[in-house]
Scaffold this motif. Sequence first.
Motif, mmCIF file in Angstrom:
data_model
loop_
_atom_site.group_PDB
_atom_site.id
_atom_site.type_symbol
_atom_site.label_atom_id
_atom_site.label_comp_id
_atom_site.label_asym_id
_atom_site.label_seq_id
_atom_site.Cartn_x
_atom_site.Cartn_y
_atom_site.Cartn_z
ATOM 1 N N TRP A 44 16.589 61.753 -49.040
ATOM 2 C CA TRP A 44 17.728 60.619 -49.016
ATOM 3 C C TRP A 44 17.422 59.474 -48.153
ATOM 4 O O TRP A 44 17.119 59.746 -46.766
ATOM 5 C CB TRP A 44 18.981 61.522 -48.684
ATOM 6 C CG TRP A 44 20.195 60.532 -48.377
ATOM 7 C CD1 TRP A 44 20.525 59.105 -48.471
ATOM 8 C CD2 TRP A 44 21.588 61.287 -48.066
ATOM 9 N NE1 TRP A 44 21.612 58.911 -48.395
ATOM 10 C CE2 TRP A 44 22.311 60.079 -47.961
ATOM 11 C CE3 TRP A 44 21.989 62.486 -47.795
ATOM 12 C CZ2 TRP A 44 23.941 60.302 -47.789
ATOM 13 C CZ3 TRP A 44 23.252 62.726 -47.543
ATOM 14 C CH2 TRP A 44 24.050 61.475 -47.471
ATOM 15 N N GLU A 45 17.178 58.143 -48.644
ATOM 16 C CA GLU A 45 16.915 57.086 -48.006
ATOM 17 C C GLU A 45 17.921 56.327 -47.435
ATOM 18 O O GLU A 45 17.944 55.935 -46.142
ATOM 19 C CB GLU A 45 16.111 56.243 -48.709
ATOM 20 C CG GLU A 45 14.661 56.633 -49.085
ATOM 21 C CD GLU A 45 13.896 55.582 -49.883
ATOM 22 O OE1 GLU A 45 12.597 55.473 -49.734
ATOM 23 O OE2 GLU A 45 14.494 54.722 -50.559
ATOM 24 N N GLY A 46 19.037 56.246 -47.950
ATOM 25 C CA GLY A 46 20.193 55.543 -47.365
ATOM 26 C C GLY A 46 21.473 55.736 -48.380
ATOM 27 O O GLY A 46 21.443 56.250 -49.303
ATOM 28 N N VAL A 81 23.407 65.723 -51.559
ATOM 29 C CA VAL A 81 22.637 65.242 -52.465
ATOM 30 C C VAL A 81 21.727 66.362 -52.772
ATOM 31 O O VAL A 81 20.951 66.976 -51.883
ATOM 32 C CB VAL A 81 21.930 64.007 -51.853
ATOM 33 C CG1 VAL A 81 20.797 63.644 -53.045
ATOM 34 C CG2 VAL A 81 22.725 62.822 -51.847
ATOM 35 N N LEU A 82 21.531 66.664 -54.228
ATOM 36 C CA LEU A 82 20.981 67.964 -54.574
ATOM 37 C C LEU A 82 19.777 67.527 -55.629
ATOM 38 O O LEU A 82 20.403 66.831 -56.583
ATOM 39 C CB LEU A 82 21.923 69.051 -55.107
ATOM 40 C CG LEU A 82 21.321 70.303 -55.493
ATOM 41 C CD1 LEU A 82 20.842 71.119 -54.083
ATOM 42 C CD2 LEU A 82 22.328 71.161 -55.987
ATOM 43 N N ALA A 83 18.499 67.938 -55.571
ATOM 44 C CA ALA A 83 17.693 67.641 -56.616
ATOM 45 C C ALA A 83 17.118 68.862 -57.330
ATOM 46 O O ALA A 83 17.277 70.030 -56.641
ATOM 47 C CB ALA A 83 16.367 67.010 -55.827
ATOM 48 N N THR A 84 17.137 68.848 -58.686
ATOM 49 C CA THR A 84 16.672 69.863 -59.465
ATOM 50 C C THR A 84 15.474 69.532 -60.544
ATOM 51 O O THR A 84 15.771 68.135 -60.908
ATOM 52 C CB THR A 84 17.675 70.701 -59.971
ATOM 53 O OG1 THR A 84 17.395 71.543 -60.805
ATOM 54 C CG2 THR A 84 18.667 69.720 -61.138
ATOM 55 N N ASP A 85 14.682 70.319 -60.935
ATOM 56 C CA ASP A 85 13.789 70.209 -61.768
ATOM 57 C C ASP A 85 13.651 71.107 -62.941
ATOM 58 O O ASP A 85 12.842 71.360 -64.005
ATOM 59 C CB ASP A 85 12.379 69.889 -61.194
ATOM 60 C CG ASP A 85 11.889 71.119 -60.654
ATOM 61 O OD1 ASP A 85 12.721 72.090 -60.658
ATOM 62 O OD2 ASP A 85 10.670 71.285 -60.290
#
Length: 838
Positions: A31-33, A112-116
């Motif tokens: 998460w950058e900003g 913030v959640l990421a999934t592949d």
Amino acid sequence: MSSLRAGALRGLRRLVDRTSEAPGPRLTAFWEGPERDDLRAGQPLRLSGWAHTDGSDVPRISVLLDGVVVAGADAAQPRQDVHQHFGGRGRAGGWAIDVPTSVADRGARLEVLATDGLEDVSAGTAPVLEGNAKPIGHLDGPADGSRVRVGGVISVAGWVLFGGQPADRVEVFVGGEPAIPLRRGEARPDVSDSIDLPTAIASGFTGVVPVSDRWRGEAIDFVVRAHSVQGEVWTSNVARIRVEDRPKAAGEMDELSLDVLWPGYGRPGREVGTKLRVCVFTHSLNLGGGELYLQELLLRLRREYPVELIVISPLDGPLKLQLRKAGIPVHITDAYSVRPDHYLGRVSELATLVRTWDADVVLVNTLGEFAPVDAAVESDVPVVWAIHESFELPVFSHLVWGENGLYPEVDRRWRKCLAVAHTVFEADATLEMFQEQVPGLQGRRIQYGIDVAEIARYRSDHDRDRLRADLGFEPSNTILLCMGVFQPRKSQLALVVAFSQLVHLFPEARLVLVGDHPSPYGDAVRAAVAELGLEDQIRLIPIEPDTYRWYHVADVMISASDTESLPRSVLEAMAFGLPTMAADVWGLSEVIRDGVNGWLCQARSGNALTVGIRRALECPAEERQRISAACLADSSMYDGAHYPAKYFQLMTTLVAAHRSGEAHLADRRTMSESTDLGREPTGGWEPIRREGEAGAAMETGTSADDLDQVGRRVQAAEAALREMSRLRDKALQAAADLDSRLQEVTVQLENQRAVAANAARERDDFGMRLIHAEERSAAPLTMAAVTERETLRRRLDETSERLSELEREMLLIRRTVSWRVTRPLRSVRTVLGGRGGR
């Protein structure tokens, strides 16, 4: 942003360094900003970052508030820097997500959640903090030290943002007078270029304030105050404005006299025929509400009544061909100039046209086209003037003719035309406003007309479901339609912003805006839709003649306009069985009954507009069917079949009265001429001879009988004078009683308006709180939350019902004032020798 990117890359290098020493995770997200301590409730958040996976699928990024997904996007933006740091393996991509938040999100946990598809990884969490209480804005004008003239206007412009959101309401205070609401949600691309937020383009406010005569010679204070949905307030700097007398005009125009221009010129001696000759002047032949109103009227007059028509317009358009096909000649001319050095010459040219065509009556369309009215008056031809605009005269003059309005002498002729013409309005509210502005206004309301039968045929001939599918809509979509040329007073930009607040609650809703065209305002609407990422939810349709298909596929009509007399689109929607949610301005409440055949909301309020749309969207299917049936039933009152009959009756009555007056003048002229020539006048000489002998007897005193007769005449005259005096006193007392009654009813109406305004604000507040309470309705609700939500629903319903009652009471009061007070008062004043209005 560059510092954020640099910090993110340093973190990336440390992460890569660690992964080179030991096997790392197959999915990584960052998460950058913006900074974790800069997440503010009540403003849109634009989150950005990147994700990398060793798998083949593009990572999916989701944003959660207290565990509920509120936004998402694929990490598919090219990020070669990330890909290179991971040694060129796997997939890497950037992401950017706009996250809507409200004041109810204060204290919520954002993640913030990421999934592949195989693994879920958190890119970070942070609390949503209290909203930014410090709004930003600027008053562009008027400037401190400005000078304005009596009878002119003060132009207001500026912008304001509350935590990235436009103001809910903006109002101006001038010279200690009550607040005047301004138009908010105006296009400000310059602010959007400087502030990188999706709704910044709709941060503007504008308005035009008439300069009152009571401020003459004073220095008045001018200040703008804006309010947010959360109750925050922004106040502009105070501008001190000097009010001066209207400047004297240089080179006043001479009064127009056709006898001077054309000595001996008169109307042709045409015998009265079987057809009424109507010379029609309009402003345009394009596809607009005022133009279509006239088109409907003229085609029906031509088809159903004994009339001859000619149409004169300074602006060509697609309606010309339809008129000519119906056998109505159309003449395209130059603009009706209001320049003082051109005006009288233009009026004389138009008068020549009216006389040469030998018109029985002149019909003029729209408030700005007064030169043809002047020409008809100078040509001694009856004139009917259809006025659709609901503006105070100084405001209209400023909007149409520029900063300085009309040249003083031209302005006087404009107002004189309003007093002598037979004006027609489509709404009682607009008629009443003009009665207050124009003493002696000969105004009346003639109800609008639309082609109800043609609409019924269209509905029966076109399959609605198939048409929806052909236009790309799903059966589950709820379609909101806004019909009207893109322009600030139609408030399409404010509508887009209000709709964006509800998309996450009603994902199947679709907004269709018909009336797009190349213009700065249209550019701003398109930019807002793109910035908000609503291209899939909002469709922008250019101006087109086939509007019926959009009415037929829609579920709800939306009218966000803050200035309307009575839009034709609302009546057409009713004939399609389409309920309307409209801002409550001028004649809208005379047609729409809140909760019965549509919904009303407060004008110039973003909160009220959002809540109004919400009411329409959450209306149950069976309730909407009931409202739709009421619309179809009410539309019969606006059937165009009745409309031309009223106009034809008005015009023939005026022409008959005019001819009767000409005949009376001709009889008097004949009497005078015959007496001068020594010929016996009509009725013979005997009455005149007897009066002459009685006069001689009075002078010589030779006949007592004659003196008695004169005495009896004097007594009769004195008795008549006493009776006239008694009637005058009675009329004066009636006028005083009516004035007193008018003041009482006016106070009653103002009190009702204040109560209704408070009820409307309370309703909108309950509605917005309900929206906030249900925004995360997918999350498990506590018993307290369920109780709060149901309480809000009940209070919203109760307040809406009370507001509907108040609106019905106000309509009844207005009609009572018009029929029982205002009209009798004008009649009494006319008897007393004045022509004062209200």
